[in-house]
Design a protein around this motif. Structure first.
Motif, short mmCIF file in Angstrom:
data_model
loop_
_atom_site.label_atom_id
_atom_site.label_comp_id
_atom_site.label_asym_id
_atom_site.label_seq_id
_atom_site.Cartn_x
_atom_site.Cartn_y
_atom_site.Cartn_z
N ALA A 41 -48.66 28.50 -17.01
CA ALA A 41 -49.21 26.85 -16.67
C ALA A 41 -51.13 27.44 -17.19
O ALA A 41 -51.13 26.66 -17.92
N SER A 42 -51.35 28.26 -16.46
CA SER A 42 -53.03 28.78 -17.25
C SER A 42 -53.33 29.15 -18.42
O SER A 42 -54.42 29.59 -19.31
N LEU A 43 -51.99 29.38 -18.93
CA LEU A 43 -51.79 29.97 -20.99
C LEU A 43 -51.06 29.35 -21.67
O LEU A 43 -52.25 29.37 -22.91
N GLY A 44 -50.67 28.30 -21.52
CA GLY A 44 -50.53 27.01 -21.56
C GLY A 44 -49.40 26.96 -22.51
O GLY A 44 -48.37 26.86 -23.57
N VAL A 45 -48.12 28.65 -22.84
CA VAL A 45 -47.05 28.95 -23.17
C VAL A 45 -45.84 29.46 -21.84
O VAL A 45 -45.93 28.99 -20.92
N ARG A 46 -44.91 28.59 -22.45
CA ARG A 46 -43.66 29.05 -21.62
C ARG A 46 -43.51 31.06 -22.01
O ARG A 46 -43.85 31.11 -23.38
N LEU A 47 -42.60 31.38 -21.09
CA LEU A 47 -42.99 32.63 -21.43
C LEU A 47 -41.04 32.95 -21.10
O LEU A 47 -40.55 34.85 -21.41
N PHE A 48 -40.23 32.78 -20.55
CA PHE A 48 -39.12 32.96 -20.47
C PHE A 48 -38.63 31.13 -20.91
O PHE A 48 -38.97 30.57 -20.35
N GLU A 49 -37.44 31.79 -21.06
CA GLU A 49 -36.26 30.90 -21.40
C GLU A 49 -35.43 31.04 -20.66
O GLU A 49 -34.44 31.65 -19.88
N ARG A 50 -35.84 29.48 -19.76
CA ARG A 50 -34.49 29.41 -18.61
C ARG A 50 -33.38 28.70 -18.83
O ARG A 50 -33.09 27.90 -18.86
N THR A 58 -39.48 34.74 -24.05
CA THR A 58 -39.69 33.79 -25.61
C THR A 58 -40.05 34.78 -26.32
O THR A 58 -40.98 36.03 -25.76
N GLN A 59 -40.66 34.32 -27.75
CA GLN A 59 -41.63 34.93 -29.04
C GLN A 59 -43.17 35.03 -27.58
O GLN A 59 -43.25 36.29 -27.66
N GLU A 60 -43.52 34.60 -27.33
CA GLU A 60 -44.90 35.11 -26.72
C GLU A 60 -44.73 35.39 -25.30
O GLU A 60 -45.94 35.75 -24.87
N GLY A 61 -43.86 35.31 -24.63
CA GLY A 61 -43.70 36.38 -23.79
C GLY A 61 -43.38 37.83 -23.81
O GLY A 61 -43.96 38.85 -23.11
N ARG A 62 -42.63 38.06 -24.94
CA ARG A 62 -42.48 39.51 -25.49
C ARG A 62 -43.63 40.31 -25.90
O ARG A 62 -43.77 41.02 -25.79
N ALA A 63 -44.03 38.95 -26.72
CA ALA A 63 -45.60 39.41 -27.31
C ALA A 63 -46.62 40.14 -25.70
O ALA A 63 -46.89 40.92 -25.72
N LEU A 64 -46.46 39.43 -24.55
CA LEU A 64 -47.31 39.46 -23.84
C LEU A 64 -46.67 40.38 -22.62
O LEU A 64 -47.02 41.32 -22.53
#
Length: 296
Positions: A41-50, A58-64
């Motif tokens: 919520a704080s980043l405004g992106v989904r980090l995992f596909e559940r 997710t792509q953003e989660g992998r990068a983080l």
């Protein structure tokens, strides 16, 4: 950004799911899920596909994850070092090394390193394939003539070279006569170009054995069944005793053994200690220094 939430995200990403991360860390699964949701919520992106059966970055989660895992590890190590009053090497150290170097030298070297640094839990895996250091949790890789990689930095530990050798019972071939040879399984060589004391010589070869291991090739060559191109470090003792004879040096770039680690990662005390230990073991980086560890 909440560092605790980031740490919990890394915990879940590393172990591939909330349940497994909760069990291994002895933490409530609901707490981990809430922390990760707050981070998303704080980043405004989904980090995992559940999904119903799997959790995937997710792509953003992998990068983080790739950018923060090493930083959080270093932060934890720095905190532990300050708390313990120094930077004594400690913790698990995972090293990936090539087969020949492992078989000839790393057993002896690992034992001495363990004596000097008893608070480090050293683990060495042996493989010649490329290793994804982040995915496989490896701190240091040792590789022969590695390809350039912008994500890795390191230093050369040793330089070696190929030499053509044969048992005294195997005569050197006459002109235009193929010599029986022992080669690697996937070798496509039809001839060797050697540098000798009298100049350059081209020798046609007739493979009589194809073996997967350089140590196997050396042992076969000792019987006189054929000649072979082998690293000088592996046969230096045989050349000194006359068990094998030197026919010439193989051509091509030198064999370089590198120690590599991620360029974005600050070196932990244990990785630095292992690098310095290897440097002390091979101060000049000459093949004769590695030859001192070769047995049999």
């Amino acid at each position: 950004m909440d560092l605790l939430a980031l740490a919990d995200f890394n915990l879940v990403a590393r172990h591939g799911g909330f349940g497994r991360a909760a069990r291994l860390a002895d933490r409530p699964k609901a707490t981990l899920s809430r922390r990760v949701s707050e981070l998303e919520a704080s980043l405004g992106v989904r980090l995992f596909e559940r999904g119903s059966h799997a959790l995937k970055l997710t792509q953003e989660g992998r990068a983080l994850f790739e950018r923060t895992e090493a930083l959080l590890t270093e932060l934890g190590e720095a905190t532990a070092a300050v708390a313990s009053g120094g930077d004594t090497p400690r913790g698990r150290l995972r090293v990936s090394a090539p087969l020949l170097f492992s078989q000839t030298a790393l057993g002896t070297l690992a034992a001495e390193f363990a004596r000097r640094h008893p608070q480090v839990q050293l683990e060495i895996t042996t493989e010649d394939r490329p290793v994804d250091m982040v995915e496989e949790g490896v701190d240091l890789v040792i590789r022969v003539n590695p390809q350039r990689d912008a994500q890795l930095v390191g230093r050369v530990l040793l330089r070696d070279r190929l030499v053509a050798v044969a048992a005294p019972t195997l005569p050197r071939p006459a002109q235009d006569t193929a010599v029986p040879a022992v080669v690697r399984v996937n070798s496509q060589d039809a001839a060797w170009t050697l540098t000798t004391a009298t100049g350059e010589q081209r020798i046609a070869i007739d493979p009589v054995l194809r073996l997967a291991s350089l140590i196997m090739i050396r042992d076969a060559v000792r019987t006189g069944i054929g000649a072979a191109l082998l690293p000088l470090s592996l046969v230096a003792g045989d050349l000194r005793t006359g068990t094998l004879l030197h026919w010439g040096d193989g051509q091509g770039p030198p064999i370089e053994l590198w120690a590599l680690y991620p360029s974005r990662r600050l070196l932990s005390a244990r990785v630095s200690a292992f690098l310095e230990f290897l440097k002390d073991a091979f101060p000049q980086g000459h093949p004769e220094e590695l030859a001192a560890y070769v047995k049999g």
